[in-house]
Design an enzyme around this catalytic site. Structure first.
Site, PDB file in Angstrom:
ATOM      1  N   CYS A 235       0.047   3.692   2.808  1.00  0.00           N
ATOM      2  CA  CYS A 235       0.460   3.219   3.731  1.00  0.00           C
ATOM      3  C   CYS A 235       2.178   3.528   4.263  1.00  0.00           C
ATOM      4  CB  CYS A 235       0.439   1.683   4.095  1.00  0.00           C
ATOM      5  SG  CYS A 235      -1.499   1.018   4.122  1.00  0.00           S
TER       6      CYS A 235
ATOM      7  N   CYS B 265       0.903  -1.220   0.020  1.00  0.00           N
ATOM      8  CA  CYS B 265      -0.076   0.061   0.020  1.00  0.00           C
ATOM      9  C   CYS B 265       0.926   1.271  -0.070  1.00  0.00           C
ATOM     10  CB  CYS B 265      -1.103  -0.087   1.256  1.00  0.00           C
ATOM     11  SG  CYS B 265      -1.891   1.511   1.560  1.00  0.00           S
TER      12      CYS B 265
END
Length: 144
Positions: free
Chosen positions: A72, A69
């Site tokens: 993230c 991600c």
């Protein structure tokens, strides 16, 4: 009677009773002798998360994330900086939803990054998406 907190050691998972007034004095684990707080989020697996939820008394702020991600990865340094500001009165932790998919499913995590604040074994609030350090600290402080 002096109020105390139960702090779970991030190194050996021992529950330590620490007087609330002494949380800021760099407490160490009574079993392994390592610092209970390092100014960084701890990485939790399912057993560690469940132990902190069941035995720990500090509020727990969890970053649900995954290695693949991009947002993230962008949020990771912000979350780490927030840990330096919020500890020792709040424990910050990271849970990789790929490795710990059962926890993500249990809490209905559908988008990442998602941060969730837990207190007394219950979810208090959550926020999905990229959040910077200052906004994250303000959000947590407003909830507590």
């Amino acid at each position: 009677m002096q109020q105390s907190e139960i702090v779970i050691c991030p190194h050996c998972a021992t529950a330590n009773r620490v007087p609330a007034a002494r949380l800021g004095e760099d407490p160490q684990c009574g079993k392994c002798g390592q610092k209970l707080f390092g100014g960084k989020p701890v990485t939790l697996d399912a057993a560690g998360f469940d132990r902190m939820m069941r035995l720990g008394t500090l509020p727990l702020l969890v970053d649900f994330w995954a290695e693949w991600c991009g947002p993230c990865k962008m949020m990771a340094p912000q979350f780490e900086a927030a840990a330096a500001m919020l500890e020792p009165h709040i424990r910050l932790a990271k849970i990789d939803i790929e490795r710990e998919s059962a926890i993500a499913a249990r809490y209905g995590i559908q988008s990442i990054p998602t941060v969730a604040l837990f207190r007394n074994g219950r979810e208090v609030a959550r926020q999905a998406g990229l959040v910077d350090r200052a906004a994250l600290v303000r959000w947590v402080q407003a909830l507590l």
